[in-house]
Design an enzyme around this catalytic site. Structure first.
Site, PDB file in Angstrom:
ATOM      1  CG  ASP A 151      -6.914  -2.372  -4.048  1.00 30.26           C
ATOM      2  OD1 ASP A 151      -7.645  -1.677  -3.317  1.00 30.26           O
ATOM      3  OD2 ASP A 151      -5.697  -2.509  -3.869  1.00 30.26           O
ATOM      4  CG  HIS A 168      -5.878  -2.135  -0.232  1.00 29.37           C
ATOM      5  ND1 HIS A 168      -5.095  -1.699  -1.275  1.00 29.37           N
ATOM      6  CD2 HIS A 168      -5.299  -1.637   0.896  1.00 29.37           C
ATOM      7  CE1 HIS A 168      -4.103  -0.958  -0.802  1.00 29.37           C
ATOM      8  NE2 HIS A 168      -4.206  -0.910   0.509  1.00 29.37           N
ATOM      9  CB  SER A 202      -0.964  -0.046   1.182  1.00 26.76           C
ATOM     10  OG  SER A 202      -2.005   0.879   1.004  1.00 26.76           O
TER      11      SER A 202
END
Length: 327
Positions: free
Chosen positions: A273, A302, A183
């Site tokens: 995501d 995610h 991330s």
């Protein structure tokens, strides 16, 4: 195949939407010159955490604007010199994690430096000093000031500076250092390798901070990107400055930086995501000119990507064995 963004074949061709400033290269050369002019005043403080596989230190250094930056540093016990190293970066608002999180890499013979991003969940300083709002996030911090005051500019430089510090550590082979993270950490792993071209391998999972305008156009400004929506709502409700804002964000768009990478890259993404849209990640991946490979998880977002950590570990082990293949 289901998707939340665009079909996979289109993703593989997508080059990004956010504009690239015309002085982008000069901006980063100027920023790197500032970083190199800083006296880092490195300090190693032995940690109370003890392990039979690594000596553990709190590492402090001075970054741009005088901020003291903290990282966990693990030096493998009994490593054969010269040894490989890895710089690691955490997710948005987090910190460098627990010492035990990094023992696997240290036990595998790697020197490890895990950075706390300035002003987030660790102990690195945010020295402030910017005009305009600082509400709700670091993407917009400095956005109403000069482009040199963008906070992520400083964080990208911290990442590159830490990599150089690790490369200079006794017992570290500067030619065998990797960067890694997920991330925000994935974005910083890419930015680090972009600004410190000696990075030999990069492992980045669903990188953040890529192609801001695409994120906005998808109406994906939620969660990690919520601050973009809040910035427009509070400071430009008619979008009179929309072009100017995305142009300025282009300075800290990782997708604009990655063509500088010289090491090998392994990137992992989930096609579902909703936090870091796949197209924003592909905008970065598709611009990488160095050897690269992508792990694609069609049904994941995610979140934990099964087997990804093992792929990353095996990829980095190539540095320990002095191998050069892409997995």
């Amino acid at each position: 195949m289901a998707w939340v963004d665009m079909p996979l074949e289109e993703l593989k061709q997508y080059q990004g939407t956010n504009p690239k400033p015309t002085d982008f290269d000069a901006y980063w050369e100027r920023s790197l010159a500032e970083m190199r002019s800083v006296q880092p005043n490195i300090e190693l403080v032995p940690s109370d955490f003890k392990s039979p596989v690594a000596e553990c230190f709190d590492l402090y250094f001075t970054g741009v604007r005088g901020a003291r930056i903290h990282a966990k540093y693990l030096r493998p016990i009994g490593a054969t010199e010269p040894a490989p190293g890895v710089v690691a970066f955490h997710g948005y608002s987090g910190n460098s994690g627990c010492w035990s999180d990094w023992l696997g890499m240290a036990a595998s013979g790697f020197h490890v430096a895990a950075m706390d991003c300035r002003g987030q969940g660790g102990t690195s300083e945010d020295v402030g000093g910017v005009k305009g709002t600082t509400l709700n996030g670091h993407i917009i911090r400095g956005l109403s000031d000069h482009e040199d005051k963008l906070l992520f500019r400083d964080i990208f430089l911290d990442a590159a500076q830490l990599a150089a510090i690790l490369m200079d550590m006794p017992g570290v082979d500067e030619k065998r250092v990797a960067s890694t993270g997920g991330s925000q950490g994935g974005a910083l792993a890419l930015a680090c390798a972009s600004l410190e071209p000696r990075i030999a391998r990069v492992c980045a999972m669903y990188p953040f901070l890529c192609d801001y305008q695409r994120v906005w156009e998808m109406d994906a400004s939620l969660s990690a990107y919520q601050e973009l929506k809040e910035y427009f709502r509070r400071h430009d409700p008619l979008h009179a400055r929309e072009k100017q804002i995305f142009y300025r964000l282009g300075y800290i768009d990782v997708a604009q930086l990655v063509d500088r990478i010289r090491g090998q890259v392994l990137l992992a993404t989930g096609l579902m995501d909703p936090i870091c849209p796949p197209s924003s990640q592909f905008a970065a991946y598709n611009r990488i000119t160095a050897p690269k490979n992508m792990l694609i998880y069609p049904d994941f977002g995610h979140e934990n990507l099964p087997g990804c950590s093992d792929h990353f570990y095996q990829f980095m082990m190539g540095l320990r064995m002095c191998e050069r293949e892409i997995v």
